[in-house]
Design an enzyme around this catalytic site. Sequence first.
Site, PDB file in Angstrom:
ATOM      1  N   ASN A   9     -68.958 -14.801  -4.109  1.00 30.84           N
ATOM      2  CA  ASN A   9     -69.489 -13.620  -3.416  1.00 30.84           C
ATOM      3  C   ASN A   9     -70.465 -12.951  -4.386  1.00 30.84           C
ATOM      4  OD1 ASN A   9     -70.009 -11.235  -2.110  1.00 30.84           O
ATOM      5  ND2 ASN A   9     -67.971 -10.343  -2.465  1.00 30.84           N
ATOM      6  N   LYS A  11     -72.448 -10.560  -3.853  1.00 27.95           N
ATOM      7  CA  LYS A  11     -72.644  -9.112  -3.571  1.00 27.95           C
ATOM      8  C   LYS A  11     -74.140  -8.783  -3.584  1.00 27.95           C
ATOM      9  CE  LYS A  11     -68.244  -8.342  -5.825  1.00 27.95           C
ATOM     10  NZ  LYS A  11     -67.254  -7.369  -6.182  1.00 27.95           N
ATOM     11  N   HIS A  97     -64.755  -7.269   3.544  1.00 34.52           N
ATOM     12  CA  HIS A  97     -64.591  -7.081   2.099  1.00 34.52           C
ATOM     13  C   HIS A  97     -64.267  -5.606   1.831  1.00 34.52           C
ATOM     14  CE1 HIS A  97     -65.473  -6.884  -2.178  1.00 34.52           C
ATOM     15  NE2 HIS A  97     -65.361  -8.203  -2.198  1.00 34.52           N
ATOM     16  N   GLU A  99     -65.271  -3.614  -0.283  1.00 29.66           N
ATOM     17  CA  GLU A  99     -66.450  -2.761  -0.542  1.00 29.66           C
ATOM     18  C   GLU A  99     -67.111  -2.358   0.768  1.00 29.66           C
ATOM     19  OE1 GLU A  99     -68.367  -5.416  -3.290  1.00 29.66           O
ATOM     20  OE2 GLU A  99     -66.782  -5.048  -4.747  1.00 29.66           O
ATOM     21  N   GLU A 169     -57.364 -10.139  -1.585  1.00 36.89           N
ATOM     22  CA  GLU A 169     -58.070  -9.502  -2.700  1.00 36.89           C
ATOM     23  C   GLU A 169     -57.475  -8.117  -2.967  1.00 36.89           C
ATOM     24  OE1 GLU A 169     -62.239 -11.293  -3.219  1.00 36.89           O
ATOM     25  OE2 GLU A 169     -62.404  -9.571  -1.901  1.00 36.89           O
ATOM     26  N   GLY A 175     -63.431  -6.697  -9.602  1.00 35.40           N
ATOM     27  CA  GLY A 175     -64.441  -6.195 -10.535  1.00 35.40           C
ATOM     28  C   GLY A 175     -63.876  -5.374 -11.680  1.00 35.40           C
ATOM     29  N   SER A 215     -61.171 -10.698  -9.960  1.00 32.99           N
ATOM     30  CA  SER A 215     -61.344 -11.069 -11.362  1.00 32.99           C
ATOM     31  C   SER A 215     -60.839 -12.474 -11.688  1.00 32.99           C
ATOM     32  CB  SER A 215     -60.679 -10.026 -12.280  1.00 32.99           C
ATOM     33  OG  SER A 215     -61.272  -8.748 -12.082  1.00 32.99           O
TER      34      SER A 215
HETATM   35  C1  PEP Z   1     -65.050 -10.029  -4.909  1.00 32.89           C
HETATM   36  O1  PEP Z   1     -66.010  -9.295  -4.878  1.00 32.89           O
HETATM   37  O2  PEP Z   1     -64.664 -10.540  -3.863  1.00 32.89           O
HETATM   38  C2  PEP Z   1     -64.384 -10.268  -6.188  1.00 32.89           C
HETATM   39  C3  PEP Z   1     -63.243 -10.870  -6.190  1.00 32.89           C
HETATM   40  O3  PEP Z   1     -65.053  -9.823  -7.328  1.00 32.89           O
HETATM   41  P1  PEP Z   1     -64.612 -10.106  -8.876  1.00 32.89           P
HETATM   42  O4  PEP Z   1     -64.335 -11.574  -8.980  1.00 32.89           O
HETATM   43  O5  PEP Z   1     -65.779  -9.671  -9.662  1.00 32.89           O
HETATM   44  O6  PEP Z   1     -63.385  -9.296  -9.122  1.00 32.89           O
END
Ligand code: PEP
Length: 259
Positions: A9, A11, A97, A99, A169, A175, A215
């Site tokens: 992803n 973003k 997501h 976000e 998630e 992040g 992460s």
């Molecule tokens: C994401 O945005 O779906 C995500 C898991 O980001 P990160 O791996 O940076 O935590």
Amino acid sequence: MRRFLIAGNWKMNCGPKETSTLLQGIKDIIEDMPEAVDGLVCPPTISLTTASVELQDIEGLALGAQNVHSEDNGAFTGEVSTEMLKEVNCEYVILGHSERRQYFGETDKTVNAKVNKALIDGIKPVICVGESLEQRKANEHKLRVKKQVQAALIGVEDEDASNLVIAYEPIWAIGTGETATPDQAQKMHAMIREEVADLYSDDTANQIRILYGGSMKPHNAEELLEQPDVDGGLIGGASLKADSFTDIIHVADELSESN
Ligand code: PEP
């Protein structure tokens, strides 16, 4: 046997030029995807066309979008439709997501409408679910995620359900550099699979891929991916560098070989 899906992803990173550079970097390292692992990259909308061209040279690495609208067309400024995504060879779309839920007003209802639209039009949704830190501390994480799964799947027929992907998630791990422990991830993934079995059937539940996101990096990918109900990763930060993304792909490949 479910195949691993390693999904990036991106973003709001990588315009068309950087998209070309990143995909060429990935190609330089892996040539094509290993046979046992499916790959997916989800660049921003403006870079989808460029990515679609670059991906013609990388077998097994699919293209996905980060959002889609639930209507066919019309007065929806700034949005894109499923037909537009298909025109540039998108096979997947990330929906719900955290976000988008947090900053762009996505609700369980809008996510559900988009999931149904994507499935009807032949795009595989990657449905994101996950709890906040407060919800986990209050021991509400299971209920929260269960409700998100139920809400996202309203109206989805059994024959379509096997085409979707769910990404667990935990919001507190996205992040932040903090990761769910393998045990925390496995417990949530098993619960999600059980919920899908209750809603549809054991067969469908066994076919659906449930990705972990939050992460995931090359150094922790193995312990997460070796959990029986973790079928891949939805990766943010580590998908923006060719070496870290391909390192995770290699981890998945090695695990597939040892299974
Ligand atoms: C994401 O945005 O779906 C995500 C898991 O980001 P990160 O791996 O940076 O935590």
